[in-house]
Each structure stands twice: as structure tokens, then as C-alpha cells.
Motif scaffolding. Structure first.
Motif, PDB file in Angstrom:
ATOM      1  N   ILE A  74       6.451  44.654 -17.030  1.00 55.47           N
ATOM      2  CA  ILE A  74       7.480  44.503 -15.979  1.00 55.47           C
ATOM      3  C   ILE A  74       8.688  45.185 -16.537  1.00 55.47           C
ATOM      4  N   VAL A  75       9.324  45.818 -15.579  1.00 59.93           N
ATOM      5  CA  VAL A  75      10.661  46.534 -15.893  1.00 59.93           C
ATOM      6  C   VAL A  75      11.794  46.092 -15.176  1.00 59.93           C
ATOM      7  N   CYS A  76      12.936  45.627 -15.877  1.00 63.93           N
ATOM      8  CA  CYS A  76      13.953  45.213 -15.015  1.00 63.93           C
ATOM      9  C   CYS A  76      15.241  46.205 -15.783  1.00 63.93           C
ATOM     10  N   CYS A  77      15.473  47.109 -14.903  1.00 64.61           N
ATOM     11  CA  CYS A  77      16.392  48.203 -15.354  1.00 64.61           C
ATOM     12  C   CYS A  77      17.945  47.668 -14.874  1.00 64.61           C
ATOM     13  N   GLY A  98      22.803  62.214 -15.599  1.00 60.98           N
ATOM     14  CA  GLY A  98      23.361  61.396 -16.331  1.00 60.98           C
ATOM     15  C   GLY A  98      22.533  60.079 -16.274  1.00 60.98           C
ATOM     16  N   TYR A  99      22.178  59.550 -15.040  1.00 56.75           N
ATOM     17  CA  TYR A  99      21.210  58.608 -14.758  1.00 56.75           C
ATOM     18  C   TYR A  99      19.860  58.826 -15.401  1.00 56.75           C
ATOM     19  N   LEU A 100      19.268  59.991 -15.318  1.00 55.32           N
ATOM     20  CA  LEU A 100      17.921  60.411 -15.938  1.00 55.32           C
ATOM     21  C   LEU A 100      17.928  60.026 -17.169  1.00 55.32           C
ATOM     22  N   GLU A 101      18.927  60.510 -17.996  1.00 55.40           N
ATOM     23  CA  GLU A 101      19.307  60.186 -19.468  1.00 55.40           C
ATOM     24  C   GLU A 101      19.206  58.613 -19.822  1.00 55.40           C
ATOM     25  N   ASP A 103       8.277  47.638 -11.246  1.00 57.40           N
ATOM     26  CA  ASP A 103       9.747  47.911 -11.320  1.00 57.40           C
ATOM     27  C   ASP A 103      10.144  46.900 -10.555  1.00 57.40           C
ATOM     28  N   PHE A 104      10.851  46.021 -11.212  1.00 60.20           N
ATOM     29  CA  PHE A 104      11.438  44.724 -10.569  1.00 60.20           C
ATOM     30  C   PHE A 104      12.780  44.856 -10.343  1.00 60.20           C
ATOM     31  N   GLY A 105      13.200  44.949  -8.917  1.00 66.07           N
ATOM     32  CA  GLY A 105      14.578  45.198  -8.690  1.00 66.07           C
ATOM     33  C   GLY A 105      14.942  46.826  -8.553  1.00 66.07           C
ATOM     34  N   SER A 106      14.134  47.352  -8.328  1.00 61.93           N
ATOM     35  CA  SER A 106      13.973  48.828  -8.134  1.00 61.93           C
ATOM     36  C   SER A 106      15.302  49.589  -7.426  1.00 61.93           C
ATOM     37  N   GLY A 107      15.882  48.744  -6.465  1.00 66.92           N
ATOM     38  CA  GLY A 107      17.061  49.161  -5.859  1.00 66.92           C
ATOM     39  C   GLY A 107      16.622  50.414  -4.635  1.00 66.92           C
ATOM     40  N   PRO A 108      17.770  50.921  -3.951  1.00 71.47           N
ATOM     41  CA  PRO A 108      17.514  51.702  -2.866  1.00 71.47           C
ATOM     42  C   PRO A 108      16.822  52.844  -3.236  1.00 71.47           C
ATOM     43  N   THR A 109      16.867  53.625  -4.265  1.00 72.50           N
ATOM     44  CA  THR A 109      16.305  54.759  -4.895  1.00 72.50           C
ATOM     45  C   THR A 109      15.368  54.370  -5.996  1.00 72.50           C
ATOM     46  N   PRO A 110      14.170  54.250  -6.046  1.00 72.96           N
ATOM     47  CA  PRO A 110      13.405  53.647  -7.271  1.00 72.96           C
ATOM     48  C   PRO A 110      13.122  55.076  -8.126  1.00 72.96           C
ATOM     49  N   VAL A 111      14.178  55.549  -8.754  1.00 73.91           N
ATOM     50  CA  VAL A 111      13.793  56.720  -9.701  1.00 73.91           C
ATOM     51  C   VAL A 111      13.028  56.340 -10.760  1.00 73.91           C
ATOM     52  N   PHE A 112      13.383  55.244 -11.378  1.00 74.56           N
ATOM     53  CA  PHE A 112      12.462  54.926 -12.721  1.00 74.56           C
ATOM     54  C   PHE A 112      10.765  54.943 -12.387  1.00 74.56           C
ATOM     55  N   SER A 113      10.332  54.136 -11.249  1.00 74.37           N
ATOM     56  CA  SER A 113       9.009  54.153 -11.014  1.00 74.37           C
ATOM     57  C   SER A 113       8.649  55.585 -10.338  1.00 74.37           C
ATOM     58  N   TYR A 173      25.552  47.846  -3.681  1.00 72.07           N
ATOM     59  CA  TYR A 173      24.469  48.721  -4.302  1.00 72.07           C
ATOM     60  C   TYR A 173      24.168  49.715  -3.654  1.00 72.07           C
ATOM     61  N   ASP A 174      24.776  50.008  -2.228  1.00 71.50           N
ATOM     62  CA  ASP A 174      24.429  51.130  -1.443  1.00 71.50           C
ATOM     63  C   ASP A 174      25.247  52.302  -1.905  1.00 71.50           C
ATOM     64  N   TYR A 175      26.371  52.108  -2.632  1.00 68.86           N
ATOM     65  CA  TYR A 175      27.189  53.086  -3.435  1.00 68.86           C
ATOM     66  C   TYR A 175      26.712  53.661  -4.741  1.00 68.86           C
ATOM     67  N   HIS A 176      25.689  53.100  -5.220  1.00 68.82           N
ATOM     68  CA  HIS A 176      24.928  53.559  -6.457  1.00 68.82           C
ATOM     69  C   HIS A 176      24.442  55.002  -6.044  1.00 68.82           C
ATOM     70  N   GLU A 177      24.825  55.749  -7.197  1.00 66.75           N
ATOM     71  CA  GLU A 177      24.312  57.307  -7.162  1.00 66.75           C
ATOM     72  C   GLU A 177      23.233  57.405  -8.059  1.00 66.75           C
ATOM     73  N   ASN A 178      22.154  56.437  -7.954  1.00 67.22           N
ATOM     74  CA  ASN A 178      21.111  56.738  -8.901  1.00 67.22           C
ATOM     75  C   ASN A 178      19.867  57.451  -8.233  1.00 67.22           C
ATOM     76  N   THR A 179      20.167  58.575  -8.387  1.00 71.94           N
ATOM     77  CA  THR A 179      19.184  59.520  -7.810  1.00 71.94           C
ATOM     78  C   THR A 179      18.384  60.661  -8.657  1.00 71.94           C
TER      79      THR A 179
END
Length: 208
Positions: free
Chosen positions: A123-126, A58-61, A82-92, A47-53
Motif C-alpha cells: 500500500i502506498v500513502c503519498c 516537479g511532481y513527477l520528480e 494507492d491509498f488516498g490517490s487524490g483527484p488525479t492519481p498520477v502515481f498509480s 485538494y481541488d487546487y492541487h496541480e498534481n498532474t
């Protein structure tokens, strides 16, 4: 092994990259044999390697269908999680920028018992539910967190028999341990008493 979602019998399906996958004889879902489930430390490293910023266009789309659904179905006064928001909770973060009332929770990066002391309108699970090792227990938790008329919005890739499992890239992420089918979604709808289920290629929407 029994299916960790519906608890019916499962049978051998395939071995990939030394991991054994089973298929439920009732809901048709595929899942990892418990002996091959990833260790929490290995999961976190992945998960630390995810580039969800927020700078990743592309992630925003990718998030946009979920964002649109929240904005179309809920008000800024409604409470979201935002359940399971990850290291960078972009969605919320994007929703908060537009005035929405949404809380973040992640068992690794933001574990807070306080989120379990209230209930939420949605609740959102992305890209979260495919990581559940014990989906029945996790859906029980989500159900407890929802208000009586609440909604659960999920984003994951579904499996069906038309998919060539050997070529299916979604299974290559070793942290993906449970792959749902449409029949599994119907089971979730019935077993957790959702009166409505809408499924598109971009979004799964359960409503109480």
C-alpha cells in the motif's frame, strides 16, 4: 486531549494562524486540537487546487523515490493499493503504464467499498498520512488491508525538535493535521507488528 495515534497524554505546543497544536508526551508527534480540524468541505476545496498532474515535471520528480521503491521491491503480479490517490492519481497511472497491478482509493474522489474486500501486497500513502484526523483508526484500516507479509510505503515530512515550527512551511497547509516523528514511526512499527522500518528523507518503508 490524548494523542490520536498512541493515546498517551498531550500538552499544549503552539498556536499558529488561530489553530492550536498539541504535542504527545510519548511519541512526540504534533497534531491539531480536534476543535481546529478542517471541515471536509474545506479540505476538498483545498485538494481541488492541487496541480498534481502527469505534465507537472516537479511532481513527477517528487514521486520518483516511491516509484523506484515499488519497482525494486514488487513484481507486476503483486497487488498494490494507492491509498488516498487524490483527484488525479498520477502515481498509480505511472505504474499501470509499466504493467503494475495497482488499485486506487480516495475517500473523497474515489470511494469504493470494494477495496476493503481484499488484501494487498503493498500500500502506498503519498502525502496522505499527515491528513489523518484519527491516525490510529486509519492505521488499523491499512493493517487490515495488508497481506501477512505486506508492505506500507509512506511519504510525509517528519517533525523533530531541530525544526523551527514557526518557520516550518509544512504546517501552513491547514489540511495537514498530524505531524509524525521518528519515535512515532517506531511506535507504528511495534504496535502494528511491522518487522522492518526503513526511513529516509524521501520514503518511509514498513514491512510485515
Amino acid at each position: 486531549m490524548d494523542c490520536p495515534l498512541c493515546e498517551n497524554d498531550a500538552q499544549f505546543f503552539a498556536i499558529y494562524d488561530k489553530r492550536e497544536y498539541l504535542q504527545c508526551t510519548y511519541c512526540d508527534s504534533l497534531f491539531l486540537n480536534s476543535k481546529d480540524l478542517p471541515h471536509p468541505r474545506a479540505e476538498k476545496e483545498r485538494y481541488d487546487y492541487h496541480e498534481n498532474t502527469i505534465k507537472n515535471e516537479g511532481y513527477l520528480e517528487f514521486l520518483q523515490p516511491l516509484i523506484n521503491s515499488v519497482k525494486a521491491n514488487f513484481s507486476r503480479e503483486d497487488s498494490g493499493l494507492d491509498f488516498g490517490s487524490g483527484p488525479t492519481p498520477v502515481f498509480s497511472k505511472l505504474l499501470k503504464m509499466e504493467g503494475f497491478n495497482i488499485t486506487t482509493y480516495d475517500p473523497i474522489y474515489k470511494h469504493s467499498e470494494s477495496i476493503f474486500r481484499k488484501q494487498y501486497d503493498y500500500i502506498v500513502c503519498c502525502e496522505v498520512i499527515e491528513h489523518f484526523h484519527q491516525p490510529k483508526e486509519e492505521f488499523n484500516t491499512l493493517d487490515d488491508l495488508l497481506k501477512p507479509n505486506g508492505s506500507l510505503l509512506c511519504k510525509t515530512s517528519l517533525y523533530d525538535s531541530s525544526i523551527d515550527f514557526e518557520q516550518w512551511a509544512y504546517k501552513n497547509d491547514f489540511t495537514h493535521s498530524f505531524f509524525y516523528t521518528f519515535k512515532a514511526l517506531e511506535y507504528i512499527q511495534q504496535n502494528w507488528n511491522f518487522r522492518k522500518l526503513d526511513v529516509t528523507s524521501e520514503l518511509i518503508f514498513f514491512q510485515k
